[in-house]
Write a protein that holds these residues in place. Structure first.
Motif, PDB file in Angstrom:
ATOM      1  N   LEU A 221     -24.560  42.958 -43.908  1.00 13.69           N
ATOM      2  CA  LEU A 221     -24.360  41.616 -44.436  1.00 13.69           C
ATOM      3  C   LEU A 221     -22.991  41.552 -45.110  1.00 13.69           C
ATOM      4  N   ILE A 222     -22.134  40.688 -44.570  1.00 15.25           N
ATOM      5  CA  ILE A 222     -20.795  40.524 -45.156  1.00 15.25           C
ATOM      6  C   ILE A 222     -20.743  39.157 -45.826  1.00 15.25           C
ATOM      7  N   THR A 223     -20.360  39.149 -47.096  1.00 18.44           N
ATOM      8  CA  THR A 223     -20.408  37.902 -47.859  1.00 18.44           C
ATOM      9  C   THR A 223     -19.022  37.476 -48.335  1.00 18.44           C
ATOM     10  N   ASN A 224     -18.757  36.217 -48.170  1.00 13.92           N
ATOM     11  CA  ASN A 224     -17.533  35.611 -48.682  1.00 13.92           C
ATOM     12  C   ASN A 224     -17.864  34.947 -50.016  1.00 13.92           C
ATOM     13  N   ASN A 225     -17.442  35.601 -51.092  1.00 10.57           N
ATOM     14  CA  ASN A 225     -17.750  35.087 -52.437  1.00 10.57           C
ATOM     15  C   ASN A 225     -16.724  34.071 -52.927  1.00 10.57           C
ATOM     16  N   GLY A 226     -15.742  33.782 -52.093  1.00  5.91           N
ATOM     17  CA  GLY A 226     -14.653  32.911 -52.536  1.00  5.91           C
ATOM     18  C   GLY A 226     -14.889  31.433 -52.239  1.00  5.91           C
ATOM     19  N   SER A 227     -13.835  30.664 -52.449  1.00  8.79           N
ATOM     20  CA  SER A 227     -13.961  29.221 -52.257  1.00  8.79           C
ATOM     21  C   SER A 227     -13.206  28.756 -51.013  1.00  8.79           C
ATOM     22  N   GLU A 228     -12.708  29.762 -50.243  1.00  6.30           N
ATOM     23  CA  GLU A 228     -12.017  29.412 -48.997  1.00  6.30           C
ATOM     24  C   GLU A 228     -12.595  30.199 -47.842  1.00  6.30           C
TER      25      GLU A 228
END
Ligand SMILES: [Zn+2]
Length: 391
Positions: A308-315
């Protein structure tokens, strides 16, 4: 009236005897010396009942050093001598030790070797009139009160790898416990994990000098040690201990003591807690270089084969042609053109026979990628920078 006085005196006496007895008990301790023999093992154990045990005897050239070490400690008799397996870095100095000390019992796994070192050991045993006791799971050396010394491996009779014949010793002293696994590798660790044997230990002698062939995550989780001791030589040609093993120990919160950094390591248990002759080493956490991206591998499910790869950012982040690496099998997955992880969302990378496409899900392969005995994933960007990892 006289009986009343007598009773009082008797009570005082009993209390005195009892408190003296508990004081004597409190003075009991277990001392373990991980003797610095470079890229080899030699572990001296002084049991609470005053018996002495030596697990392995370093390389051939370490014989004198160990003899001197024991002599300095005024030890003239070894009650138990354990030769974990016939590799030179474990039995090398044992002939020298047998020739210099009284030895009561010798434990060895049922496997021979053609090396001169092994022959030397057998000759020393024979000339001393000693018999070899077979080291295998189920053999109990001591089971008295609050001290248990047991051999819990090897589990099977036959292995392909000599390391897996390693005699594995488990010691319990009151509330503290210790596990010495020689050079046993993942195969044996898995046998132990799936067995009913109690593996829990406060201190684990890390298997095979910290090689990646041992210390699977499943085993580490089952043993759940607070302390790990690695017996290893400075700048050894094998690259021990490996980054992979150190990372696993780090992630599972094990305090690691290494003979290549600290020299001889002494651990003492009073039955409740363990203290060391060295200060707890600094535990570093891995820093991922150049990682300014809010991207993490948030989970790696080895059994279900899901990363599971997660993008924790806002872009949104475009990971086209980036690389996902399985550390044990060294297999690579290159993300297809147009792979984007939206802000705040996750992407599942699935593999194995049941892998299927879906929303937020991408198939690596229908083959199995991850080693269920422990594995790690790393994510690299186009320039080869390590962006995220999961151990
Ligand atoms: Zn070894």
């Amino acid at each position: 009236m006289r009986t009343k006085y007598l009773t009082i005196i008797l009570i005082i006496l009993i209390t005195l005897i009892f408190s003296l007895n508990t004081m004597a008990l409190a003075a009991e301790s277990l001392r373990i010396d991980f003797i610095d023999v470079g890229q080899a093992d030699s572990i001296l154990i002084q049991l609470p009942n005053k018996e002495k045990m030596l697990i392995d005897g370093g390389n051939n050239e370490d014989g004198d050093l160990i003899v001197k070490y024991l002599t300095k400690l005024k030890i003239n008799k070894l009650d138990y001598l354990v030769a974990t397996h016939p590799h030179e870095d474990h039995i090398g100095g044992l002939d020298n030790i047998i020739n210099n000390f009284k030895v009561n019992k010798v434990y060895m796994p049922k496997i021979s070797h053609t090396s001169q070192t092994f022959r030397d050991l057998l000759i020393a045993i024979k000339e001393k009139g000693l018999k070899i006791s077979i080291a295998k799971a189920g053999v109990s050396l001591i089971d008295k009160g609050d001290v248990q010394v047991r051999i819990i491996g090897p589990v099977k009779e036959d292995y392909k790898e000599l390391n897996n014949y390693s005699a594995i010793v488990k010691i319990n002293f009151n509330d503290t416990s210790f596990l010495f696994t020689g050079d046993a590798e993942a195969e044996v660790e898995e046998e132990l994990v799936t067995s009913k044997i109690d593996l829990a230990a406060d201190l684990l002698k890390i298997g095979h000098h910290g090689s990646s062939s041992s210390t699977t995550l499943a085993f580490l989780e089952k043993v759940n040690p607070q302390y790990g001791v690695i017996s290893v030589g400075k700048d050894n040609k094998y690259g021990h201990p490996t980054k992979f093993t150190l990372e696993k120990l780090n992630r599972t919160g094990v305090e690691v003591y290494r003979t290549d950094q600290l020299g001889t390591i002494i651990a003492i248990s009073d039955g409740q807690k363990i203290t060391f002759n060295h200060k707890a080493p600094f535990i570093s956490t891995t820093k991922i270089s150049n990682n300014k991206l809010p991207l993490t591998i948030s989970n790696l499910n080895l059994k279900d084969e899901i990363v599971l790869i997660t993008n924790n950012g806002s872009e949104d982040i475009n990971i086209s042609n980036w690389k996902l690496l399985s550390l044990r099998g060294k297999q690579e997955f290159i993300f297809p053109q147009g792979t984007i992880i939206k802000a705040g969302e996750s992407l599942k990378v699935v593999s194995g026979r049941n892998a299927s496409k879906g929303k937020g899900q991408i198939i690596w392969t229908k083959s199995y990628i991850w080693n269920n005995n422990g594995d790690a994933a790393q994510l690299y960007d186009l320039k080869g920078n390590l962006i995220a990892e999961y151990y």
